[in-house]
Motif scaffolding. Sequence first.
Motif, short mmCIF file in Angstrom:
data_model
loop_
_atom_site.label_atom_id
_atom_site.label_comp_id
_atom_site.label_asym_id
_atom_site.label_seq_id
_atom_site.Cartn_x
_atom_site.Cartn_y
_atom_site.Cartn_z
N ILE A 358 29.06 90.13 116.40
CA ILE A 358 28.62 89.10 117.59
C ILE A 358 26.98 89.07 117.14
O ILE A 358 26.32 90.19 117.13
N THR A 359 26.47 87.86 117.14
CA THR A 359 25.01 87.63 116.78
C THR A 359 24.69 86.87 117.94
O THR A 359 24.87 85.60 118.10
N LEU A 360 23.49 87.23 118.57
CA LEU A 360 22.97 86.51 119.51
C LEU A 360 21.53 85.68 119.10
O LEU A 360 20.72 86.62 118.49
N SER A 419 28.70 98.65 107.92
CA SER A 419 27.67 99.64 107.87
C SER A 419 28.05 101.20 107.59
O SER A 419 29.33 101.48 107.68
N ALA A 420 27.21 102.04 107.26
CA ALA A 420 27.46 103.40 106.66
C ALA A 420 28.12 104.17 107.96
O ALA A 420 29.23 104.73 107.94
N GLY A 421 27.24 104.18 109.09
CA GLY A 421 27.62 104.88 110.09
C GLY A 421 28.60 104.28 111.22
O GLY A 421 29.62 103.63 111.13
N LYS A 422 28.31 104.37 112.69
CA LYS A 422 29.09 103.50 113.59
C LYS A 422 28.83 102.19 113.32
O LYS A 422 27.77 101.57 112.93
N ALA A 423 29.88 101.39 113.37
CA ALA A 423 30.07 99.83 113.27
C ALA A 423 28.70 99.22 114.35
O ALA A 423 28.88 99.55 115.33
N VAL A 424 28.20 98.19 113.39
CA VAL A 424 27.13 97.38 114.34
C VAL A 424 27.93 96.26 114.87
O VAL A 424 28.60 95.49 113.87
N ARG A 425 28.22 96.09 116.02
CA ARG A 425 29.11 94.84 116.61
C ARG A 425 28.13 93.78 117.05
O ARG A 425 28.57 92.86 117.44
N VAL A 426 26.93 94.20 117.43
CA VAL A 426 25.90 93.28 117.86
C VAL A 426 24.70 93.34 117.52
O VAL A 426 23.92 94.02 117.14
#
Length: 433
Positions: A358-360, A419-426
Motif C-alpha cells: 500500500i503506497t500513500l 524486505s529482509a525483516g517484517k514485511a513492509v505493507r505501507v
Amino acid sequence: MYWEREFETLERNKLRSLQLERLKRTVKQAIQSPFYKELYQRKGISADRLRHVEAIRELPFTTKQDLREHFPYGFLSLPKRDIIRLHSSSGTTGNPTVIFHNRHDISSWANLMARSLYCAGVRDTDVFQNICGYGLFTGGLGFQYGIERLGCLSIPAGAGNSLRQIKLMQDYGTTAIHAIPSYLGRLYEVFQAEGLDPRKDTDLRLFVIGAEPHTEEQRQRIEDMFGVKAYNSFGLSEMNGPGVAFECTEQAGLHIWEDAFLIEIIDPETLEPVPDGEFGELVMTTLDREAMPLIRYRTRDITRIIPGVCACGRTHARLDRITGRSDDMFIVKGCNVFPMQIEGVLLKVPEVGSDYLITLERINGVDEMIVEVEVKKDWFNGDIARLDRLSKFITHQIRDEVLTKPIVRLVEPGSIPKSAGKAVRVLDKRVFD
Ligand code: ADP
Ligand code: K
Ligand code: ZN
C-alpha cells in the motif's frame, strides 16, 4: 467569550472533584453492561473503591479489540429501548466498532460541539457549511447538532462535489466551514479553475479542520489560500466523534474537555503514565455518557499535554497535535484504514498471489491510496479485459471495506520488493508540509 463559563474556567481542584464524582457515576453505570460487569466482578472492582481520580490506574484498559469481540451489544449499559442512535465504523471483514447513545448522550455531545465551536470563535451569526459525510460517520451529524445548538445557519452540505460546494458558499454567504484538511487544497484548485479567488469572492472567515493529522505549515497554507483562520478539531468515534478537543482562538493546542473526559498519557510499551508534558498514548474515559461508558480506552493516538495555562482563561488541558499512532492504522481522506482490512479483502480473491503493498501519495493535491497486488503465477494470459475486470473487482471490494476508493495496480508475481525483516505493507510518501 465562553459558551459555559462555569465549566470552561473551573478551577483545577474543583474540576478534579467533578471528575471524581463523574468517574464514580460512570463506573457504576458501566457495570450495567455485560462486558464491564464480567470484567469488574472477576477483578473485584467497584465504584466505592475510587477515593481519588488517580485510582483509575488500578482499572484495566479497554481496547478496540474488546469492542470488536463484544460486538454489537456487549458494552451497552442501558436497555435497548433507551437508545436512540448508533454510529459505527464500517468494514465487512472484521466487526465494526459501534457506539450507542441515549437522549442524554446526544444532548451532551451537541453541547460539547457547540462549546468547541464557540471556543474557536464561531457565533450564531455565522453561516456554517459542513463539508463532511453524513450517515454513520460522526463528523456529519456530530457537527450538525453542534452548529444548530450554537444557533448558526447550518448548511448540511455533505462531502464532495466541489463546484456545488462553491455554489452553496456563494448563494448563502457561507462564513464558516468544517472540512478535512487534505480536501481543502483540492477545493482551492476548483476555485482557481473557475476563475474565482476565495479571498475576494466569498465571505469565508473561519475554518474548522480535523479528522486527520496535519501540520502547522499545512494550516498556514490553508489560512493563506482562503484568507481565513483555521482551527484544529480532534475527536474519535469511540469518544462520540468530534467535540473531544478543540483549539481556541489562541491556536496554542487543543483544549480537551475534562469535565466530559478523563485523560491519561501512557507509555504504550510499559503502559505506565509518562512524566508531565511528555509524549505518549492518549487514554480516555468518558465521564458524561450513559448508554455506553468506556473506561481507560486506548486511543492509540500519540500526543502530549502542553504544559502551562492558556491565555484564553480556560482551565482544561491542551493536547498537542497528534504526532503518530501506536498501531498500524493510517488515515486517507479522513477514513481510518488498517492494513489488515486490505489484506482481508485480498485473501478472498483467488487470483491474487502472496504479496501486496500500500503506497500513500499526494497526487495533484489529493491523497491517494495505491494498492499494488501480485497476481498468481501464470494467471495473466495477455487478456487485458480480464485484467481490467479483476482490477475493478478488487477496487470495489476495498472501497466497500474501508470506504475510500483505492487505485489498484495488478503486478507480476515477485515484482513487489521483499524486505529482509517484517514485511513492509505501507509506504507513506505524503509530505505533510
Ligand atoms: P473522526 O470522524 O472524528 O475522525 P474516527 O473515529 O473516524 O473519528 O477517527 C478518529 C481518529 O482520527 C483519531 O483517533 C485520530 O487518529 C484521527 N484524528 C481525528 N482528528 C484528528 C486531528 N485533528 N489531528 C490528527 N488526527 C486526528
Ligand atoms: K479519522
Ligand atoms: Zn485557550
